[in-house]
Design an enzyme around this catalytic site. Structure first.
Site, PDB file in Angstrom:
ATOM      1  N   ARG A 103      -0.278  -2.370  -6.217  1.00  0.00           N
ATOM      2  CA  ARG A 103      -0.779  -2.942  -7.472  1.00  0.00           C
ATOM      3  C   ARG A 103      -0.481  -2.053  -8.673  1.00  0.00           C
ATOM      4  O   ARG A 103      -0.453  -2.517  -9.797  1.00  0.00           O
ATOM      5  CB  ARG A 103      -2.293  -3.136  -7.387  1.00  0.00           C
ATOM      6  N   LYS A 113      -4.669  -0.481  12.288  1.00  0.00           N
ATOM      7  CA  LYS A 113      -6.067  -0.628  12.650  1.00  0.00           C
ATOM      8  C   LYS A 113      -6.921  -0.329  11.432  1.00  0.00           C
ATOM      9  O   LYS A 113      -6.416   0.328  10.537  1.00  0.00           O
ATOM     10  CB  LYS A 113      -6.432   0.287  13.819  1.00  0.00           C
ATOM     11  N   GLY A 151       0.857  -1.191   0.000  1.00  0.00           N
ATOM     12  CA  GLY A 151       0.000   0.000   0.000  1.00  0.00           C
ATOM     13  C   GLY A 151       0.890   1.238   0.000  1.00  0.00           C
ATOM     14  O   GLY A 151       0.527   2.282   0.537  1.00  0.00           O
ATOM     15  N   ASP A 203      -1.002   0.968  17.285  1.00  0.00           N
ATOM     16  CA  ASP A 203      -1.976   1.963  17.731  1.00  0.00           C
ATOM     17  C   ASP A 203      -1.136   3.226  17.826  1.00  0.00           C
ATOM     18  O   ASP A 203      -0.307   3.353  18.728  1.00  0.00           O
ATOM     19  CB  ASP A 203      -2.559   1.605  19.097  1.00  0.00           C
ATOM     20  N   HIS A 204      -1.327   4.141  16.888  1.00  0.00           N
ATOM     21  CA  HIS A 204      -0.353   5.239  16.812  1.00  0.00           C
ATOM     22  C   HIS A 204      -0.369   6.125  18.061  1.00  0.00           C
ATOM     23  O   HIS A 204       0.574   6.853  18.325  1.00  0.00           O
ATOM     24  CB  HIS A 204      -0.512   6.057  15.521  1.00  0.00           C
ATOM     25  N   GLY A 227      -0.542   4.509  -1.029  1.00  0.00           N
ATOM     26  CA  GLY A 227      -1.801   4.902  -0.376  1.00  0.00           C
ATOM     27  C   GLY A 227      -1.657   6.126   0.525  1.00  0.00           C
ATOM     28  O   GLY A 227      -0.574   6.670   0.728  1.00  0.00           O
ATOM     29  N   ASP A 228      -2.814   6.504   1.076  1.00  0.00           N
ATOM     30  CA  ASP A 228      -2.898   7.723   1.865  1.00  0.00           C
ATOM     31  C   ASP A 228      -2.023   7.687   3.130  1.00  0.00           C
ATOM     32  O   ASP A 228      -1.274   8.624   3.405  1.00  0.00           O
ATOM     33  CB  ASP A 228      -4.377   7.884   2.257  1.00  0.00           C
ATOM     34  N   ASP A 244     -13.822   3.333  16.146  1.00  0.00           N
ATOM     35  CA  ASP A 244     -12.722   4.080  15.549  1.00  0.00           C
ATOM     36  C   ASP A 244     -11.742   4.620  16.599  1.00  0.00           C
ATOM     37  O   ASP A 244     -10.542   4.678  16.351  1.00  0.00           O
ATOM     38  CB  ASP A 244     -13.304   5.256  14.727  1.00  0.00           C
ATOM     39  N   ARG A 287       1.664   7.930   2.316  1.00  0.00           N
ATOM     40  CA  ARG A 287       2.096   9.266   1.874  1.00  0.00           C
ATOM     41  C   ARG A 287       2.069  10.272   3.019  1.00  0.00           C
ATOM     42  O   ARG A 287       2.952  11.093   3.181  1.00  0.00           O
ATOM     43  CB  ARG A 287       1.227   9.748   0.716  1.00  0.00           C
ATOM     44  N   GLU A 336     -11.673  16.423  18.404  1.00  0.00           N
ATOM     45  CA  GLU A 336     -11.164  16.810  17.089  1.00  0.00           C
ATOM     46  C   GLU A 336     -12.073  17.887  16.494  1.00  0.00           C
ATOM     47  O   GLU A 336     -13.269  17.917  16.783  1.00  0.00           O
ATOM     48  CB  GLU A 336     -11.136  15.612  16.144  1.00  0.00           C
ATOM     49  N   HIS A 360      -7.605   3.720  20.753  1.00  0.00           N
ATOM     50  CA  HIS A 360      -6.811   4.818  21.313  1.00  0.00           C
ATOM     51  C   HIS A 360      -7.187   5.163  22.768  1.00  0.00           C
ATOM     52  O   HIS A 360      -6.330   5.246  23.638  1.00  0.00           O
ATOM     53  CB  HIS A 360      -6.961   6.084  20.462  1.00  0.00           C
TER      54      HIS A 360
END
Ligand code: BG6
Length: 484
Positions: free
Chosen positions: A51, A148, A17, A177-178, A20-21, A235, A24, A216, A240
């Protein structure tokens, strides 16, 4: 103060990946920063695997753009990007087919640490593990990193653990788990177990209650479909907030070692009581001028998932019986602010009389922004006129206390990826821990699904639904203000 950077042995990191987002936004910039700091030896390699039919140069271009857009480090010298790009390779791999696997295994250098980062949909974790094994890349030098969501309930998490276990030993599996990689979250352990001051008071005899807030300002962004299948409980809370709760509530581990720490966290999760419906408030943000409501954002007019949740949680053990933990997290709230507040009890008797008011110490650990801690202490209000008391914070903002190093706090992914390379699992979740967290979460979710409870609406930019205020006021307490 000069920080010590200990270089890690040359390694190969394969990012499935890689275009992927997450790669990046987080993984590649984090690696770049570690490269700038001198922690990554020149021979180390980062291999993107995806891919898309890209050449190595095309992938390097993607990496260069990701760094330009998402790197926040101030201390990388000009020219370092080119040197970093030299370390980058790319293989076109089909996770569910046979294409690319031989090329990938031919690239591996025997005897060096190799990490495979699964930055892909969870449905691909199994096929990737299986193919790595089939192509001889699951040996003792290998480790896998999984993101996750790790399952969406106990059953799926168990199945995932079982699939990974067929090909890799638990000591090779790094479940991220960041939040555990955040500097201040680790500081939580340093504060608790590196100081004599707090630990003797760290129990229900002295602590009135604890609040954990992760607020947030963003909405669900472009992740509406995923988010609506999860809601804030899956989520944020199951992972977290649960990790924060564990670190704040666990018994002192005998040493800072992976299993010692994770054993203690597991005991906390297993001691959590079921949560009564009256102790849960779920909310969904409404519309404001120029911005649509939650249902529009997730493109589901009948959306029943929550973008906000507040709960009162009890831990049934000797240390915490009688001290409630109030958890709250939500999107589109008034400020981006994450903190843990330990609210101590009032002194048993005031020698200064009723006019002096009632006071209590509060230890606040600010995770973000403005990382730091403060301790509210009670002092005499200056000036004549008798013994009037006020509460003032002893403020330790890291940026001020630690100078430039306190300002440039490393991103969670920097620490975590380097721990993978070093083979240190302390800040990663063990399989049984994840399962225990789901075992606690599942009945709560099933409860509201069976009852058909719907989240209440709250105003974007607020502190969440009114009902969340009632949840804590009922106990004669109040939430701390959400402010950045
Ligand atoms: C992610 C969640 O795990 O954490 C997101 O999926 C959330 O919904 C994010 O926004 C918050 O992380 P941070 O580091 O910005 O607090």
């Amino acid at each position: 103060m000069v920080s010590r950077v200990i270089p890690v042995d040359p390694f190969d990191l394969v990012i499935f990946g890689g275009t992927g987002d997450l790669a990046r936004r987080k993984i590649l910039p984090a690696l770049f920063r570690r490269f700038c700091s001198g922690q990554m030896e020149d021979e180390s390699r980062i291999i993107g695997a995806a891919r898309s039919d890209l050449t190595r140069d095309e992938f390097r271009q993607i990496v260069a753009e990701a760094i330009a857009e998402f790197n926040t480090s101030k201390d990388c010298e000009t020219g370092t990007v080119e040197a970093f790009l030299e370390r980058i390779d790319y293989v076109n791999v089909d996770a569910k087919g046979e294409d690319g696997w031989k090329e990938l295994s031919d690239l591996m250098i025997p005897g060096r640490v190799r990490a495979f980062y699964f930055s892909v949909a969870p449905s691909l974790f199994g096929p990737l593990a299986e193919r790595l094994h089939a192509h001889g890349m699951a040996d003792a030098d290998s480790r896998i990193v999984v993101e996750k969501p790790f399952g969406r309930d106990l059953e799926t998490a168990r199945a995932l653990n079982a699939t990974l276990a067929q090909h890799f030993d638990e000591s090779q599996i790094y479940r991220i788990d960041h939040y555990l990689g955040k500097e201040t979250v680790q500081n939580l352990m340093a504060v608790r177990f590196g100081n004599m001051l707090f630990e003797p008071l760290w129990n229900s005899q002295y602590v009135d209650h604890i609040q954990i807030t992760v607020a947030e300002t963003v909405g669900v962004g472009g992740r509406g479909e995923y988010y609506d299948r999860s809601g804030a409980m899956r989520d944020m809370v199951q992972n977290h907030l649960m990790q924060l709760l564990c670190l704040i509530a666990m018994e002192p581990p005998a040493k800072f070692d992976p299993d010692a720490v994770r054993d203690e966290k597991l005991k906390v999760i297993r001691a959590l009581d079921d949560v009564e419906p009256a102790n849960i408030v779920r909310g969904q943000y409404g519309a404001t001028k120029g911005a649509q409501d939650y249902a529009h954002d997730v493109e589901n007019p009948r959306a029943t998932s929550e973008s906000f949740i507040a709960m009162r949680v009890n831990i049934s053990n000797w240390r915490w019986a009688g001290t409630p933990f109030y958890l709250r997290t939500g999107k589109k709230l008034k400020a981006r602010s994450s903190e843990i507040a330990v609210i101590f009890k009032e002194t048993p008797h005031s020698i200064f009389g009723a006019e002096a008011g009632r006071h209590r110490n509060i230890l606040t650990i600010r995770l973000q922004p403005n990382e730091g801690m403060d301790l509210d202490v009670t002092i005499k209000e200056p000036g004549p006129g008798g013994m009037r008391l006020i509460d003032v914070p002893l403020d330790m903002t890291f940026a001020e206390a630690l100078g430039p190093e306190g300002e440039d706090v490393p991103d969670a992914y920097e620490r975590l990826i380097m721990d993978v390379i070093r083979g240190n699992q302390t800040l990663f979740m063990r399989g049984d821990e994840v399962e225990a967290a789901w075992a606690w979460t599942d009945p709560i979710i099933e409860g509201w699904e069976t009852r058909g409870d719907r989240p209440v609406s709250y105003e974007p930019g607020s502190s969440g639904p009114e009902d969340a205020l009632v949840l804590i006021h009922r106990d004669g307490r109040r939430w701390r203000e959400i402010r950045s």
